[in-house]
Design a protein around this motif. Structure first.
Motif: not given
Length: 331
Positions: A263-270, A145-148
């Motif tokens: 199980l290959p991990p999932l990544s996301v930048d924030f 999510d967009t940080p708040s």
């Protein structure tokens, strides 16, 4: 003299009733031992268990252990099902059937807890075996999510979640269709920039990828998918400020218990930010710099009603003693 003795005795009894004379605990907030008994993660809404499930997880009572000698896997008519027992993640045990389950057959799994301070009863759960399914090869998809800016509880000490103010965001996970039938036996971990951030017990995420509160009743560790940095602290102070402001990478890892697969991990930048330069017209990050009282947010559950320790008892003691002295002067 007798009146004074009665007064001080009454005050002492009152303080003991409040628990104010007991020193605050330095341990993490948790309910009393065995508040939650043995549990068996199973599919939601009575769904079928794949006949080739790698292992059935047995979760011990809160802060205690499972009496492994009482573990049973039975058919509905009471026929024992042969199995081996293995250690699982998060202090669990894993019941591994020696042969695949029979599709369409009803089963019962049962066990008792070992609780130091109370007697326990046998806990059980029933389920029906379904057809064999391919073991999952992927977790699914991950977004953020967009940080708040706002107030939120920070967990990790004896306060059961102290409200603080800062910048926060939530990871959004959608499990893959092939993973969903095996979700009850998956445990989870989130890392940020390669460092541990939080974890979740088996079946910690639902089939829609959301937090499953039944998997962590009366446990107050960080929420698995919630990421934050504390910008303004309130009393009681938090055990830590969370992440440093700036850009980060979150990684979600899932482990299917007793399955020989990765199980290959999932990544996301924030990115999280704290406003530092605020003028009359606003802040550098577009905010106003005004910190609202966290009591205006959704109220945080009162720790005193959750079996959690309380700090600040010393102030209560001083206030009561001052009241007694004033009463004596007026006599």
């Amino acid at each position: 003299m007798h009146g004074h003795t009665w007064t001080w005795g009454a005050v002492g009894m009152f303080l003991l009733g409040l628990g104010a004379l007991a020193p605050p605990s330095a341990e993490a907030c948790a309910a009393p031992n065995c508040m939650v008994d043995v549990r068996f993660p199973l599919p939601e809404d009575g769904g079928a268990v794949p006949a080739n499930v790698p292992g059935l997880v047995v979760v011990p009572p809160l802060l205690e252990n499972t009496n492994v000698s009482t573990l049973r896997l039975l058919q509905s008519d009471g026929t024992p099902v042969p199995f081996t027992l293995a250690n699982g993640g998060r202090r669990t045990h894993v019941v591994v059937p020696k042969a695949p389950l029979v599709p369409g057959t009803q089963y019962r799994i049962e066990a008792k807890g070992l609780c130091q301070y109370q007697e326990t009863q046998t806990q059980s759960a029933t389920f029906t075996a379904g057809p064999e399914l391919p073991l999952p090869t992927t977790l699914g998809t991950l977004s953020v999510d967009t940080p708040s800016r706002g107030a939120f509880p920070v967990f990790g000490d004896s306060n059961c979640g102290s409200p603080q103010e800062g910048d926060a965001t939530t990871l959004r996970f959608t499990p893959s269709p092939e993973l969903v039938p095996f979700l009850p036996w998956v445990h989870w971990a989130v890392e940020v920039d390669g460092q541990p951030w939080s974890f979740a017990n088996h079946h910690g995420l639902t089939s829609t990828g959301e937090d499953n509160p039944d998997s962590h009743k009366y446990e107050y560790n960080r929420q698995l998918l919630f990421l934050y940095t504390v910008c303004t602290t309130y009393n009681p102070p938090p055990p830590g400020l969370g992440l440093t402001p700036g850009r980060h990478r979150a990684t979600l890892r899932g482990t299917l218990e007793h399955a020989d697969i990765t199980l290959p991990p999932l990544s996301v930048d924030f990115e999280l930010r704290c406003a530092t330069h605020c003028m009359t017209g606003g802040c550098a990050d577009g905010g106003t710099g005004v910190v609202e009282d966290p009591e205006d947010e959704e109220p945080i559950k009162n720790p005193s009603k959750s079996g959690c320790t309380q700090a600040g008892g010393g102030l209560t003691v001083l206030g009561l003693l001052a009241t007694v002295r004033l009463w004596r002067r007026r006599k």
